[in-house]
Design an enzyme around this catalytic site. Structure first.
Site, short mmCIF file in Angstrom:
data_model
loop_
_atom_site.label_atom_id
_atom_site.label_comp_id
_atom_site.label_asym_id
_atom_site.label_seq_id
_atom_site.Cartn_x
_atom_site.Cartn_y
_atom_site.Cartn_z
N GLY A 59 -94.28 -106.31 7.78
CA GLY A 59 -93.31 -105.44 6.78
C GLY A 59 -92.22 -106.39 6.34
O GLY A 59 -92.06 -107.82 6.98
N CYS A 86 -97.09 -109.48 13.08
CA CYS A 86 -95.94 -110.13 12.31
C CYS A 86 -94.58 -109.43 12.51
O CYS A 86 -93.89 -109.45 13.77
CB CYS A 86 -96.31 -110.22 10.95
SG CYS A 86 -95.41 -111.24 10.05
N TYR A 87 -94.09 -108.54 11.61
CA TYR A 87 -92.98 -107.89 12.00
C TYR A 87 -93.16 -106.84 13.12
O TYR A 87 -92.16 -106.71 13.71
CB TYR A 87 -92.67 -107.03 10.58
CG TYR A 87 -91.45 -105.93 10.72
CD1 TYR A 87 -90.13 -106.65 10.69
CD2 TYR A 87 -91.53 -104.85 10.82
CE1 TYR A 87 -89.18 -105.79 10.99
CE2 TYR A 87 -90.30 -103.92 10.96
CZ TYR A 87 -89.04 -104.41 11.11
OH TYR A 87 -87.94 -103.67 11.25
N HIS A 182 -101.37 -113.02 10.50
CA HIS A 182 -102.10 -111.60 10.05
C HIS A 182 -103.47 -111.63 10.34
O HIS A 182 -104.08 -112.32 9.27
CB HIS A 182 -101.73 -111.26 8.46
CG HIS A 182 -100.46 -111.11 8.10
ND1 HIS A 182 -100.04 -109.73 8.37
CD2 HIS A 182 -99.34 -111.66 8.23
CE1 HIS A 182 -98.70 -109.56 8.04
NE2 HIS A 182 -98.39 -110.84 7.68
N GLY A 237 -119.04 -90.68 -12.08
CA GLY A 237 -118.61 -91.89 -11.41
C GLY A 237 -118.76 -91.76 -9.69
O GLY A 237 -119.22 -90.48 -9.19
#
Ligand code: XMP
Length: 525
Positions: A59, A86-87, A182, A237
């Site tokens: 973050g 990470c954060y 990461h 779709g």
């Protein structure tokens, strides 16, 4: 504590751009996980969710600030494995007694790090890094300003990089793991193996399979719908097709699909979709031929947002008209996917700018007193494709490029005329045929032709022509949010231009659009 059918992993989101990738990696490993923003996770939530493991995402905030976002401290008291990324690593160290310092981003010997880095092992062997270090170092992706300067008591270092002495840390007795890099991004090539190790340590059985999902979804749809009727807007779709096929498998003839032909479809599209669902798959499909209505109202309109608004409004009116003819309709099926449902973490709280108002059938259920059935709510797009295959939809449907709701209207900049639409349909069919013939369709995320509101002078045979110019568009992308142009060979482009000009009366000039997104967008309007 709540009982759940699958082992569940909770990802607490602190606003990283790549949190969704964590979930995708875990789903690849047959682990059921959900992403929830940090400010919605409290003790009651944790009890109800009953995670078998927790991941704290990266973050943009800094734990050094007093108001930094934090999870409840009980995440570390539930006796489940926790991985901080990470954060998330910095949070773990800060909350468990370590130290984090703000990084200096440029010069001055700071330890901020952005981009590729190489980690080397600090211990002989660890369960978390099994299969890593086939060579003496492992490539990882770093993106951090702050850094851990002292690890929390009980932790040891498992791996280091030149700028991150605490790149990989663990308290193996409590099953707490914390990494500075990461592992979820592509640029950490062995990231999947890393997650595989973490979930093995956490004791996941890998019970999230598409076959199991299909069975459960069918049961859930039956229990929700009972004897009532479901209506579904079928566009052809992937999402609406898979939702329709799944609901049909669950409740058979209690499902009626409405296919709206607004006159802005591609060549043969209406026929292909209706034949496939009505004749091949035995679904009840109403073919709503409303070409005159849409094209009539669009006459003389050239502003992109006005076009979208007209189409969105008429679509709702038309859908409602046909839906009213279906007795006992109490449910509306929608092909909502997981990325549409994940609440995003917003630090600024400000509204984001509207670039294009993408239309959907929002507002319709309340207006018509319908309840929603959204059987794909927990799935990512690639999982929807797997489910579609399981349900027997042909590969040509499952692998289809996305097609926007307003259809060819936004590929015909300026005023829309029936003549221009006919030319566009023909040119698009030749272009897609070329792409398929060269085996490129599946490498491209989306490809189409736009007919430009310009006529140019040409010469064919001995005569002068004064016809429309068109632009070919082909992009690579992961989710449509960013995109790059597809690098066709000159030979392919030359051959395609020649074919379009020879085979499509009304076009005498072909250009190739090489704009990326941003700064461009994928569609021309
Ligand atoms: P843009 O042009 O915004 O397109 O880069 C990103 C993706 O969204 C599709 N798109 C739409 N889909 N209604 C839709 O249902 C719309 O108004 C609309 N506009 C763009 C586009 O085809 C691409 O896949």
């Amino acid at each position: 504590m709540t009982q759940h059918t699958h082992d569940r992993l909770l990802i607490i989101d602190f606003g990283s751009q790549v949190t969704q990738l964590i979930a995708r990696r875990l789903r690849e490993l047959n682990v059921y996980c959900e992403i929830h923003p940090f400010n919605t996770v409290d003790d009651a939530f944790l009890d109800a969710f009953a995670p078998k493991a927790i991941i704290l995402s990266g973050g943009p905030a800094s734990v050094v600030n007093a108001d930094a976002p934090r999870p409840p401290s009980s995440v570390f008291e539930r006796n489940v494995p926790v991985l901080g990324i990470c954060y998330g690593q910095q949070l773990m160290m800060d909350m468990l007694g370590g130290k984090v310092e703000g990084g200096k981003i440029s010069g001055g010997g700071g330890t901020a790090e952005f981009g590729r880095a190489y980690v080397t092992p600090a211990v002989e062997k660890s369960d978390l890094l099994m299969g890593w270090f086939a060579t003496d170092r492992e490539q990882v992706w770093m993106s951090h300003g702050d850094h851990v300067s002292a690890i929390a008591p009980g932790f040891e270092v498992l791996g280091t990089s030149p700028h991150a002495p605490f790149a990989i840390t663990a308290d193996q007795s409590r099953n707490f793991y914390a990494v500075q890099f990461h592992p979820e991004v592509h640029h950490t090539p062995n990231g999947l193996k890393f997650f595989e190790n973490f979930i093995r340590i956490a004791g996941f059985s890998g019970d999230w399979t598409m076959n199991a999902y299909r069975e459960e979804a069918i049961e859930k749809i039956r229990a929700t719908v009972g004897d009532s009727h479901v209506i579904c807007g079928l566009s052809g779709g992937v999402d609406s097709s898979v939702a329709a096929a799944l609901i049909h498998e669950a409740v058979g003839d209690q499902l009626t699909c409405v296919f709206v032909d607004h006159g802005l479809l591609r060549k043969n599209e209406a026929e292909e979709v209706v034949t496939m669902f009505r004749d091949n798959m035995n679904l009840k499909v109403i073919y709503a031929d409303e070409r005159e209505l849409f094209l009539g109202e669009l006459e003389g309109q050239s502003d992109p947002e006005t076009k979208r608004k007209i189409i969105g409004r008429l679509f709702i009116d038309v859908f409602q008209k046909y839906a009213n003819q279906i007795d006992d309709a109490k449910f509306l099926a929608q092909g909502t996917l997981y990325p549409d449902v994940i609440e995003s973490v917003s630090f600024s709280g400000g509204p984001s700018v509207t670039i294009k108002s993408h239309h959907n059938v929002g507002g319709l259920p309340e207006k018509m007193g319908l309840k929603l059935v959204e059987p794909l709510r927990e799935l990512f797009k690639d999982e929807v494709r797997v489910l579609g295959r399981e349900l027997g939809l042909p590969p040509s449907f499952i692998g289809r490029h996305p097609f926007p709701g307003p259809g060819l209207a936004i590929r015909c900049p300026g005023e829309i005329t029936r003549a221009k639409l006919d030319i566009l349909r023909e040119a698009d069919a030749v272009y897609i045929d070329q792409i398929r013939k060269h085996g490129l369709y599946d490498d491209i995320w989306q490809a189409f032709v736009a007919i430009l509101p310009v006529r140019t002078v040409g010469v064919m045979g001995d005569g002068r022509t004064y016809d429309f110019a068109c632009a070919l568009r082909a992009v690579t992308s992961v989710d449509g949010m960013t995109a790059d142009y597809y690098p066709f060979s000159h030979e392919f482009l030359g051959e395609t231009a020649t074919r379009i000009i020879n085979e499509v009366p009304g076009i005498n000039r072909v250009t190739y659009d090489i704009t990326s997104k941003p700064p461009g967008t994928i569609e021309w309007e």
